[in-house]
Write a protein that holds these residues in place. Sequence first.
Motif, PDB file in Angstrom:
ATOM      1  N   PHE A 119      43.762  23.715  20.072  1.00  0.00           N
ATOM      2  CA  PHE A 119      42.684  23.725  21.066  1.00  0.00           C
ATOM      3  C   PHE A 119      41.401  23.134  20.495  1.00  0.00           C
ATOM      4  CE2 PHE A 119      42.767  27.761  18.914  1.00  0.00           C
ATOM      5  CZ  PHE A 119      41.454  27.950  18.553  1.00  0.00           C
ATOM      6  N   GLY A 120      40.535  22.773  21.407  1.00  0.00           N
ATOM      7  CA  GLY A 120      39.256  22.224  20.990  1.00  0.00           C
ATOM      8  C   GLY A 120      38.128  22.958  21.686  1.00  0.00           C
ATOM      9  N   ASN A 121      37.065  23.246  20.940  1.00  0.00           N
ATOM     10  CA  ASN A 121      35.896  23.887  21.542  1.00  0.00           C
ATOM     11  C   ASN A 121      34.812  22.846  21.757  1.00  0.00           C
ATOM     12  OD1 ASN A 121      36.822  26.607  21.532  1.00  0.00           O
ATOM     13  ND2 ASN A 121      36.572  26.589  19.310  1.00  0.00           N
ATOM     14  N   MET A 122      34.291  22.798  22.951  1.00  0.00           N
ATOM     15  CA  MET A 122      33.277  21.801  23.276  1.00  0.00           C
ATOM     16  C   MET A 122      32.000  22.467  23.766  1.00  0.00           C
ATOM     17  SD  MET A 122      35.146  18.972  23.167  1.00  0.00           S
ATOM     18  CE  MET A 122      36.903  18.824  23.005  1.00  0.00           C
ATOM     19  N   ALA A 123      30.876  21.855  23.381  1.00  0.00           N
ATOM     20  CA  ALA A 123      29.605  22.305  23.939  1.00  0.00           C
ATOM     21  C   ALA A 123      29.434  21.734  25.339  1.00  0.00           C
ATOM     22  CB  ALA A 123      28.462  21.847  23.048  1.00  0.00           C
ATOM     23  N   THR A 124      30.268  20.751  25.653  1.00  0.00           N
ATOM     24  CA  THR A 124      30.158  20.075  26.946  1.00  0.00           C
ATOM     25  C   THR A 124      31.075  20.737  27.968  1.00  0.00           C
ATOM     26  OG1 THR A 124      31.778  18.567  26.042  1.00  0.00           O
ATOM     27  CG2 THR A 124      29.511  17.798  26.153  1.00  0.00           C
ATOM     28  N   THR A 125      30.882  20.350  29.215  1.00  0.00           N
ATOM     29  CA  THR A 125      31.779  20.813  30.269  1.00  0.00           C
ATOM     30  C   THR A 125      31.781  19.760  31.372  1.00  0.00           C
ATOM     31  OG1 THR A 125      32.380  22.687  31.626  1.00  0.00           O
ATOM     32  CG2 THR A 125      30.050  22.175  31.507  1.00  0.00           C
ATOM     33  N   GLN A 166      19.901  31.352  22.719  1.00  0.00           N
ATOM     34  CA  GLN A 166      19.380  31.680  21.389  1.00  0.00           C
ATOM     35  C   GLN A 166      20.434  31.588  20.305  1.00  0.00           C
ATOM     36  OE1 GLN A 166      16.093  33.584  21.220  1.00  0.00           O
ATOM     37  NE2 GLN A 166      16.148  34.796  23.063  1.00  0.00           N
ATOM     38  N   LYS A 167      21.693  31.506  20.734  1.00  0.00           N
ATOM     39  CA  LYS A 167      22.768  31.433  19.737  1.00  0.00           C
ATOM     40  C   LYS A 167      23.187  29.992  19.476  1.00  0.00           C
ATOM     41  CE  LYS A 167      24.313  35.930  19.274  1.00  0.00           C
ATOM     42  NZ  LYS A 167      24.983  36.759  20.254  1.00  0.00           N
ATOM     43  N   ILE A 168      22.563  29.049  20.178  1.00  0.00           N
ATOM     44  CA  ILE A 168      23.045  27.678  20.064  1.00  0.00           C
ATOM     45  C   ILE A 168      22.723  27.076  18.695  1.00  0.00           C
ATOM     46  CG2 ILE A 168      22.740  25.341  20.963  1.00  0.00           C
ATOM     47  CD1 ILE A 168      22.552  26.522  23.737  1.00  0.00           C
ATOM     48  N   ALA A 169      21.521  27.367  18.203  1.00  0.00           N
ATOM     49  CA  ALA A 169      21.097  26.737  16.950  1.00  0.00           C
ATOM     50  C   ALA A 169      21.970  27.154  15.769  1.00  0.00           C
ATOM     51  CB  ALA A 169      19.637  27.057  16.667  1.00  0.00           C
ATOM     52  N   ILE A 170      22.442  28.379  15.781  1.00  0.00           N
ATOM     53  CA  ILE A 170      23.369  28.809  14.742  1.00  0.00           C
ATOM     54  C   ILE A 170      24.651  29.162  15.452  1.00  0.00           C
ATOM     55  CG2 ILE A 170      23.707  30.362  12.815  1.00  0.00           C
ATOM     56  CD1 ILE A 170      20.823  31.169  13.083  1.00  0.00           C
ATOM     57  N   SER A 171      25.537  28.208  15.586  1.00  0.00           N
ATOM     58  CA  SER A 171      26.702  28.518  16.393  1.00  0.00           C
ATOM     59  C   SER A 171      27.973  28.263  15.620  1.00  0.00           C
ATOM     60  CB  SER A 171      26.697  27.683  17.666  1.00  0.00           C
ATOM     61  OG  SER A 171      27.005  26.351  17.342  1.00  0.00           O
ATOM     62  N   LYS A 172      29.069  28.686  16.227  1.00  0.00           N
ATOM     63  CA  LYS A 172      30.353  28.324  15.661  1.00  0.00           C
ATOM     64  C   LYS A 172      30.575  26.842  15.908  1.00  0.00           C
ATOM     65  CE  LYS A 172      32.636  29.646  19.896  1.00  0.00           C
ATOM     66  NZ  LYS A 172      33.528  30.489  20.606  1.00  0.00           N
ATOM     67  N   GLN A 223      28.166  18.452  20.306  1.00  0.00           N
ATOM     68  CA  GLN A 223      26.896  19.176  20.343  1.00  0.00           C
ATOM     69  C   GLN A 223      25.792  18.268  20.854  1.00  0.00           C
ATOM     70  OE1 GLN A 223      26.002  22.120  20.150  1.00  0.00           O
ATOM     71  NE2 GLN A 223      27.302  23.314  18.784  1.00  0.00           N
ATOM     72  N   ILE A 224      24.808  18.860  21.507  1.00  0.00           N
ATOM     73  CA  ILE A 224      23.713  18.072  22.075  1.00  0.00           C
ATOM     74  C   ILE A 224      22.748  17.647  20.966  1.00  0.00           C
ATOM     75  CG2 ILE A 224      22.123  19.957  22.618  1.00  0.00           C
ATOM     76  CD1 ILE A 224      21.855  18.595  25.427  1.00  0.00           C
ATOM     77  N   GLY A 225      22.660  18.436  19.930  1.00  0.00           N
ATOM     78  CA  GLY A 225      21.835  18.075  18.776  1.00  0.00           C
ATOM     79  C   GLY A 225      22.540  18.591  17.545  1.00  0.00           C
ATOM     80  N   THR A 226      21.913  18.476  16.376  1.00  0.00           N
ATOM     81  CA  THR A 226      22.570  19.025  15.194  1.00  0.00           C
ATOM     82  C   THR A 226      22.374  20.540  15.166  1.00  0.00           C
ATOM     83  OG1 THR A 226      20.595  18.366  14.053  1.00  0.00           O
ATOM     84  CG2 THR A 226      22.566  17.065  13.628  1.00  0.00           C
ATOM     85  N   VAL A 227      23.412  21.242  14.780  1.00  0.00           N
ATOM     86  CA  VAL A 227      23.304  22.695  14.652  1.00  0.00           C
ATOM     87  C   VAL A 227      23.760  23.074  13.256  1.00  0.00           C
ATOM     88  CG1 VAL A 227      23.737  23.146  17.080  1.00  0.00           C
ATOM     89  CG2 VAL A 227      25.632  23.109  15.491  1.00  0.00           C
ATOM     90  N   ILE A 228      23.412  24.286  12.871  1.00  0.00           N
ATOM     91  CA  ILE A 228      23.813  24.760  11.546  1.00  0.00           C
ATOM     92  C   ILE A 228      25.035  25.633  11.726  1.00  0.00           C
ATOM     93  CG2 ILE A 228      23.095  26.131   9.580  1.00  0.00           C
ATOM     94  CD1 ILE A 228      21.042  24.225   9.523  1.00  0.00           C
ATOM     95  N   ASN A 229      26.018  25.385  10.921  1.00  0.00           N
ATOM     96  CA  ASN A 229      27.243  26.156  11.023  1.00  0.00           C
ATOM     97  C   ASN A 229      27.018  27.585  10.533  1.00  0.00           C
ATOM     98  OD1 ASN A 229      29.812  27.089  11.048  1.00  0.00           O
ATOM     99  ND2 ASN A 229      30.661  25.220  10.165  1.00  0.00           N
ATOM    100  N   ARG A 230      27.533  28.527  11.312  1.00  0.00           N
ATOM    101  CA  ARG A 230      27.309  29.935  10.977  1.00  0.00           C
ATOM    102  C   ARG A 230      27.906  30.290   9.615  1.00  0.00           C
ATOM    103  NH1 ARG A 230      29.562  33.662  15.460  1.00  0.00           N
ATOM    104  NH2 ARG A 230      28.440  32.297  16.835  1.00  0.00           N
ATOM    105  N   ILE A 231      29.071  29.713   9.334  1.00  0.00           N
ATOM    106  CA  ILE A 231      29.738  30.041   8.068  1.00  0.00           C
ATOM    107  C   ILE A 231      28.895  29.592   6.888  1.00  0.00           C
ATOM    108  CG2 ILE A 231      31.791  29.603   6.681  1.00  0.00           C
ATOM    109  CD1 ILE A 231      33.274  29.238   9.355  1.00  0.00           C
ATOM    110  N   ALA A 232      28.307  28.394   7.011  1.00  0.00           N
ATOM    111  CA  ALA A 232      27.479  27.886   5.918  1.00  0.00           C
ATOM    112  C   ALA A 232      26.337  28.852   5.640  1.00  0.00           C
ATOM    113  CB  ALA A 232      26.932  26.515   6.275  1.00  0.00           C
ATOM    114  N   ILE A 233      25.790  29.432   6.707  1.00  0.00           N
ATOM    115  CA  ILE A 233      24.682  30.369   6.526  1.00  0.00           C
ATOM    116  C   ILE A 233      25.145  31.620   5.819  1.00  0.00           C
ATOM    117  CG2 ILE A 233      23.154  31.916   7.794  1.00  0.00           C
ATOM    118  CD1 ILE A 233      22.553  29.652   9.589  1.00  0.00           C
TER     119      ILE A 233
END
Lengths: 885, 110
Positions: free
Chosen positions: A158-164, A351-357, A362-372
């Motif tokens: 499966f694939g997870n998308m920020a788009t729809t 509020q969860k978009i900036a640090i997301s799975k 993605q619409i912009g760059t986000v930081i991966n939660r795991i990296a954090i």
Amino acid sequence: MDIKKGSESHQLPAHRPPRWAERLLAWYCKPEMLEDLQGDLNEYFDRNLKTRGARYARLIYIIDVLKFFRIYTVRKPNFLPPLTHWFMLDSYFKTSGRTLVRNKLFSAINIIGLAISMSVGLLMIAFLSELFSYDHFHEKKDSIYRVISTIQYQDQSFGNMATTSVKAGEEIKETIPGIETLTILRRGFGGDARIGESIVPLTGLYADASFFQVFTFPLLEGDPATALKEPNSLVLTEKSAHKLFGETQVLGRLVVMDTITYVVTGIMKDIPKLSHMRFESLASFATVALQQPDTDGGFLNWESIYMNYVYLVLDEKGKRQVVQANLDKLCAQQNALLEQHHIHLSLQPLQKIAISKKLGNQIGTVINRIAIWILLGLTGVVILSACFNYTNLSIARSLRRSREVGIRKIIGALKGHVLGQFMAESVFFSLLAFVFSLPIFLILRHQFLAIAPPLNDQVALQLNPQLILYFIVFAVIVGILAGLLPALFFSRINAIHVLKDASSLRVFKHVTMRKILIVVQYTFSLIFITATIIGYKQYKSFLTFDLGFSTENILNIRMQGNKSDLLVRKLSALPAVTEVSRSRMITSLGSLYGMQIKYGTPVDSANVWLNFVDEHYLPLHKHQFLAGKNFSPKPADAEESEVIVNEQVLKRFNIAQHDPHKALGEQILLSEGKKLTITGVVKDFHYGTVEDKIEPVIFRYSSDEPGGYLNVKITSHDLAASMAGIEQAWKEVDQVHPLDAAFYDDQIEQAYNQFIVMVKVIGFLAFLAVCIASMGLFGMVVFTTETRLKEISIRKVLGASEENLIFLLSKGFLWLLCLSALVAIPFTYLFFDQVVLTNFVYHQPIHISELLTGSLFVMILATLMIGSQTWKVARSNPAEVLKNE
Amino acid sequence: MKGTNLGEFEELVLLTIATLVNEAYSVAICDELEKHTGRVTKLGVVHAVLNRMEEKGLVKSELGEATRARGGKRKRYYTVTNAGKAALVKSKEIRDQLWQKIPQFVIKWT
């Protein structure tokens, strides 16, 4: 007689009243009442134990304890001790200051260690606090959600998308209650904007009319309600207005993009830095809705989930769960029409978009939660390591402070006072360290932002009063953490024993705990350092990995829509350029371009990766032909008939028993019905990165690739001059776009950039961890040798040699280090072998030298430290030491 | 005044202490009361009453010797003070007087 019953009952050690209840009673009850009350309750407990069983007895005991909490039993709270803490604070700081000055080495070790580790902690706090304040400027931030899609294929992948899909957005708007407003965005807007004569590149998003109702982006000019309503409307940010027009008073001006003329209907304030979406301009969604472009399988199709974003605002009564339930219903309804796969929609809070799975598109760059989490964990370890130093050294030095504690206790200090004093002292130390850590933080911040270019764009790590407050709270917490164990230790000192005979204090009582702390410190340090070395070696091996073709001295130039013929002619004229080829994409960098092909009877179809290249491409990249020959040059309008495949294609379709020579002349069928003849077979090469397995790849012929690249082979010693020549040639062809060119090897390096960023970060923390652990060890060695000075002297007098003494003193510490190496090395090996490197199909095996180098280095460092100290002591003159008794 | 008069339960506890002589400590008092009155007597109630009467000076208490039983905790033994004795006597007198005033037939039930 009843009394006897009570006194008869002997204690069954297995059954005792609950400890916590006993403690509670002892805590609240007046001391003068406590004893007989406890006795009474015990007596009832025993009685119940015999008649009704242990559980009942315990229950009754607890109930009784609670029931006896009455006005006449409860002790009056004593307000004095907390107050005396404040009176004594002055004294505490005075003694702390004196300790600091008197024990310069220990103070230095503690403060430097704490300051370094805290600066990393400060960095993390600043980083996190900015990440968590992403998108806070939107007024409706708490009720904005993004609709995200998960597509599940038949084979369970499966694939997870920020788009729809647009369809999803419209269905939600029309059918689902509880939503205040909803806006649909679409990516893909952009290109060359023509304003009169000048041409400026412009990027952006399509957005529908309710965009400004959902998001808080204030308009300087224009009406937010109508700005994006009509087709061909364009909203610019201040910055892009300046870029296009040189001013911001541009309402109503015209911008031509491709064939469409847009009217500027709004000027927006520039987007704040902490926004997950960034864009230069917004075109009205109505524009694209009129065109209905089919970029991903039908503009209004339920399955077209790759281009559009849907953001919605829940109304006051709207519940997320209710809307989600309705979304599930909608999905079930729509999925019933699909055969191959399912699409599932869910809500993601703004509020969860900036640090997301991990989400695609993605619409912009986000930081991966795991990296954090990884960063947080590593930072925590470094900070703890510094705290361990404090704990260890304080307890080790307790002999010197014990008299002070004894006198304080005799004068009237309670346990709590001593506890408070030592906590205050450690907080004092950590606040001092905090002062030193601030400048380190400022230096680190710069380095940290430079380590990965996207970070610089995402966060600023600016200091502000709130952040400073966080920092101070953090420093206090670190102080408490570091000081807790020593404070507990000191508060339990028995005053009389200490004053009568200081040596009665069992300084070595906590030796096991201190040893454990040292082992833990070193284990982590060794894991860090080994991980860094392995990671770096792997990274290097990725860069020099034999991809199956040559990337040396090849400059890839992005064509940016230009016809290539003119540029190729100009470039070929340059002396430095030996050969030029064209290709649609650059392989081995992680991007993939696939299609379905069919072969044989019965028809077998499968996905293959492909690249469109011209006749120069394969020789230029030194692809090895196993059979057949290269493409023959053809004009652009000629019928396509040839295809060159790799070995995997033969294997996948079982063409000619995998024999490359026999495979020549076989025909494969493209999904659009075109038939291509295999004219060449090349050796397998890496189309993807080393994370991916080698898969079937085909090359198709194309004589021109305006959307692709030119691959320029350069042989020149004067790189600057040849680059200038290329730049000049580009300018003559395209005046609008700047040259976008990069060497292939650099691009490969870039593709593994994330990996090296992680290696760099861990490497830096490894360095810190080793430094801090070494300082701690040094302190412990100094302390131990000092305390054993007399023993050493006597041994020396009795005839022990210097070597013997050094061995005697250092073997304990070396043993600890060996122990931590024994834990750290297998752990790191397994971690990399089983977890990290399984993501990379083609990785080098972990070499034993990589595993041992780090540990060896740390060992040598530690041995040098231990050796130098013990040597100093072993060489001391026993007469000097022993005479002043 | 409330302080000078004995409540019904106070009187019972006081009497029990007097009957138990040297063995009057809280649990024993509870048991004894239970035996004689037949009603369930909670330790909490007795404890509170003992405490109140000690404040009033009707009883005094001292800790006994430590034994292995009761988790090694000492018992608090209660004795009736002179004031306590006086209060008991006084309350008995009041009752006796009242009893004597009652005509025979009233309590002679069929």
